[in-house]
Design a protein around this motif. Structure first.
Motif, PDB file in Angstrom:
ATOM      1  N   GLU A 245       0.327  -0.392   0.010  1.00  0.00           N
ATOM      2  CA  GLU A 245       0.183  -0.387  -0.067  1.00  0.00           C
ATOM      3  C   GLU A 245       1.066   1.559  -0.143  1.00  0.00           C
ATOM      4  O   GLU A 245       0.530   2.119  -0.829  1.00  0.00           O
ATOM      5  N   LYS A 246       2.230   1.084   0.868  1.00  0.00           N
ATOM      6  CA  LYS A 246       2.459   2.535   0.954  1.00  0.00           C
ATOM      7  C   LYS A 246       4.152   2.036   0.348  1.00  0.00           C
ATOM      8  O   LYS A 246       4.672   3.188   0.172  1.00  0.00           O
ATOM      9  N   GLY A 247       4.459   1.533  -0.185  1.00  0.00           N
ATOM     10  CA  GLY A 247       5.609   0.769  -0.896  1.00  0.00           C
ATOM     11  C   GLY A 247       6.785   1.216  -0.378  1.00  0.00           C
ATOM     12  O   GLY A 247       6.696   0.462   1.231  1.00  0.00           O
ATOM     13  N   THR A 248       8.603   0.953  -0.493  1.00  0.00           N
ATOM     14  CA  THR A 248       9.385   0.626   0.285  1.00  0.00           C
ATOM     15  C   THR A 248       9.806   2.120   0.501  1.00  0.00           C
ATOM     16  O   THR A 248      10.035   2.851  -0.399  1.00  0.00           O
ATOM     17  N   MET A 249       9.598   2.516   1.948  1.00  0.00           N
ATOM     18  CA  MET A 249      10.177   3.664   1.668  1.00  0.00           C
ATOM     19  C   MET A 249      11.422   3.633   3.278  1.00  0.00           C
ATOM     20  O   MET A 249      11.800   2.921   4.175  1.00  0.00           O
ATOM     21  N   PHE A 250      13.039   4.467   2.594  1.00  0.00           N
ATOM     22  CA  PHE A 250      14.136   4.203   3.470  1.00  0.00           C
ATOM     23  C   PHE A 250      14.068   5.500   3.671  1.00  0.00           C
ATOM     24  O   PHE A 250      13.602   6.575   3.402  1.00  0.00           O
ATOM     25  N   THR A 251      14.162   5.719   5.022  1.00  0.00           N
ATOM     26  CA  THR A 251      13.945   7.227   5.671  1.00  0.00           C
ATOM     27  C   THR A 251      15.507   7.163   6.730  1.00  0.00           C
ATOM     28  O   THR A 251      16.306   6.660   7.208  1.00  0.00           O
TER      29      THR A 251
END
Length: 258
Positions: A245-251
């Protein structure tokens, strides 16, 4: 008396043995890590070397052919040579870091400019792959750091996002000030989330969630390990979340600036 002495001596040796195990444990861990690194590196180098040697033999077996007629084999050699060069450079970076040779000379850096200048070259790359790239970069955000290494960190994350975004997917790069901390978000849409049990290994050296796809995209499994090293050098926290739903995110969260 002798019995008491023998018991004391035995106890002393047991305690000494346990202390030596405790002291040597980090050394043993480091040696094992280096051995694994060498084994993995040897495995990674084997493929490009095999391809280069095989295609060189093909070219040598047709000495009367023109360069143009053998262009396909020469291109394979060139591609694998570039791949091997990148791999060796990455291994040197990590080896120097392990040996304490990496020196970070920090100065006041516009992380806004670093991110912006890193995004621009990738817009054409994303376009050629049929993917959409958007960015929202807050201007005039500064950190104390090494500009070259910060650029390398951002490039690794963007390159990774483009490689693993789904077909006709979207890559977004955002830089914001959140509660006094600078945060960099690099996200890509995906058709398959990274399993939780694999997320914790993403920053391990030579680790790849999908080995076959990584090979097609030219990945070695070292990029994210290097990104983690650079983040640590700047006292920044790097984490990843992944869902369909939100994808893959690097923070990447930088410490509060003084």
């Amino acid at each position: 008396v002798l019995t008491d002495f023998a018991c004391s001596l035995c106890g002393f040796f047991i305690i000494s043995y346990l202390i030596s195990l405790w002291v040597l444990k980090p050394v043993k861990h480091t040696l094992q890590r280096h051995m694994n690194f060498i084994a993995d590196a040897s495995h990674e180098l084997k493929t490009p070397l095999t391809v280069i040697m095989a295609n060189t033999d093909i070219v040598k077996s047709h000495p009367d052919e023109t360069v143009q007629s053998q262009k396909k084999w020469l291109n394979y050699i060139s591609d694998e040579s570039a791949r091997m060069t990148e791999l060796v450079n990455n291994m040197i970076f990590l080896a120097r870091n392990d040996g304490g040779e990496q020196k970070v000379v920090k100065s006041k850096v516009s992380v806004s400019d670093v991110v912006w200048n890193s995004v621009l070259p990738f817009e054409s790359v994303a376009f050629e792959k049929g993917k959409n790239m958007i960015s929202d970069i807050t201007p005039d955000l500064f950190v104390m750091g090494d500009e070259k290494k910060l650029r390398q960190l951002v490039v690794i994350l963007i390159d990774n996002a483009i490689k693993y975004a789904n077909e006709q997917g979207t890559i977004s790069v955002n830089l914001k000030l959140v509660q006094g901390r600078i945060k960099l978000y690099v996200r890509n849409t995906t058709d398959a989330a990274i399993p939780e049990n694999k997320i914790r290994h993403l920053f391990d050296r030579f680790y790849r969630v999908d080995s076959s796809r990584a090979r097609q995209e030219g990945g070695h499994g070292l990029g994210l390990a290097i990104a983690k090293v650079i983040a640590d050098e700047h006292n920044a926290a790097i984490k990843v979340n992944s869902s369909v739903e939100k994808g893959t995110m690097f923070t990447v969260t930088f410490p509060k600036q003084k």
